[in-house]
Design an enzyme around this catalytic site. Structure first.
Site, mmCIF file in Angstrom:
data_model
loop_
_atom_site.group_PDB
_atom_site.id
_atom_site.type_symbol
_atom_site.label_atom_id
_atom_site.label_comp_id
_atom_site.label_asym_id
_atom_site.label_seq_id
_atom_site.Cartn_x
_atom_site.Cartn_y
_atom_site.Cartn_z
ATOM 1 N N HIS A 52 0.924 -1.145 0.077
ATOM 2 C CA HIS A 52 -0.067 0.155 0.123
ATOM 3 C C HIS A 52 0.891 1.218 0.017
ATOM 4 C CE1 HIS A 52 -4.031 -1.736 1.508
ATOM 5 N NE2 HIS A 52 -3.446 -2.811 0.890
ATOM 6 N N GLU A 54 0.825 3.592 1.660
ATOM 7 C CA GLU A 54 1.412 4.531 3.085
ATOM 8 C C GLU A 54 2.461 3.525 3.671
ATOM 9 O OE1 GLU A 54 -3.453 4.784 3.051
ATOM 10 O OE2 GLU A 54 -1.863 3.496 2.101
ATOM 11 N N CYS A 82 -6.559 2.404 5.190
ATOM 12 C CA CYS A 82 -7.266 1.160 5.619
ATOM 13 C C CYS A 82 -6.926 0.671 7.054
ATOM 14 C CB CYS A 82 -6.823 0.099 4.482
ATOM 15 S SG CYS A 82 -5.437 -0.372 4.721
ATOM 16 N N CYS A 85 -3.106 0.014 7.219
ATOM 17 C CA CYS A 85 -2.321 1.346 7.268
ATOM 18 C C CYS A 85 -2.489 2.292 8.470
ATOM 19 C CB CYS A 85 -2.623 2.190 5.833
ATOM 20 S SG CYS A 85 -1.867 1.256 4.622
#
Length: 150
Positions: A52, A54, A82, A85
């Protein structure tokens, strides 16, 4: 004003993800007026659930800082983080998160749950939302509209 500047850098990273046919999410981490971490969504490209935006940016920022703690940093991301993260943000002790648009299916900074404000954790983060909202939301809408047509 500075929030828009750093969010524009996150939007540029989101466009990189879009060019890779990835969900267009981009992230930058700022510390002392300098970008120390950058990432864009790469789950499909890297075939890795952890890729992801992040997480990639946090890894880069930790390498820069030489520490797992990112105190004094601000994380800018185009889409609300999410659960994974958000957990990484808490673990890294990032005190401030700025995002562009909500994630009504998986967002954990207020949409589904607010993990960053959970009082039972030993760390919380300030949240600023809707910075460059239209641009961030339109990137997502355009991406999914394009993919439905394919």
């Amino acid at each position: 004003m500075m929030d828009e500047y750093y969010m524009s850098l996150a939007v540029a990273k989101a466009r990189e993800a879009y060019a890779l046919d990835e969900v267009p999410i981009g992230c930058v981490i700022e510390y002392g007026g300098k970008v120390i971490g950058r990432g864009c969504n790469r789950r499909m490209t890297d075939k890795n659930v952890l890729a992801h935006a992040e997480i990639i940016a946090i890894n880069e920022a930790c390498a820069f800082m030489g520490d797992w703690r990112l105190e004094g940093c601000t994380l800018y991301v185009t889409v609300e983080p999410c659960p994974m993260c958000s957990g990484a943000i808490l673990q890294a002790r990032i005190p401030r998160v700025v995002f562009g648009t909500r994630n009504n299916k998986a967002g954990c900074c207020g949409s589904i749950y607010n993990l960053l404000a959970e009082p039972r954790f030993n760390h919380r983060a300030e949240i600023t939302e809707n910075v460059m909202h239209e641009e961030c939301a339109n990137l997502m809408k355009d991406f999914f509209k394009y993919n439905r047509r394919r």
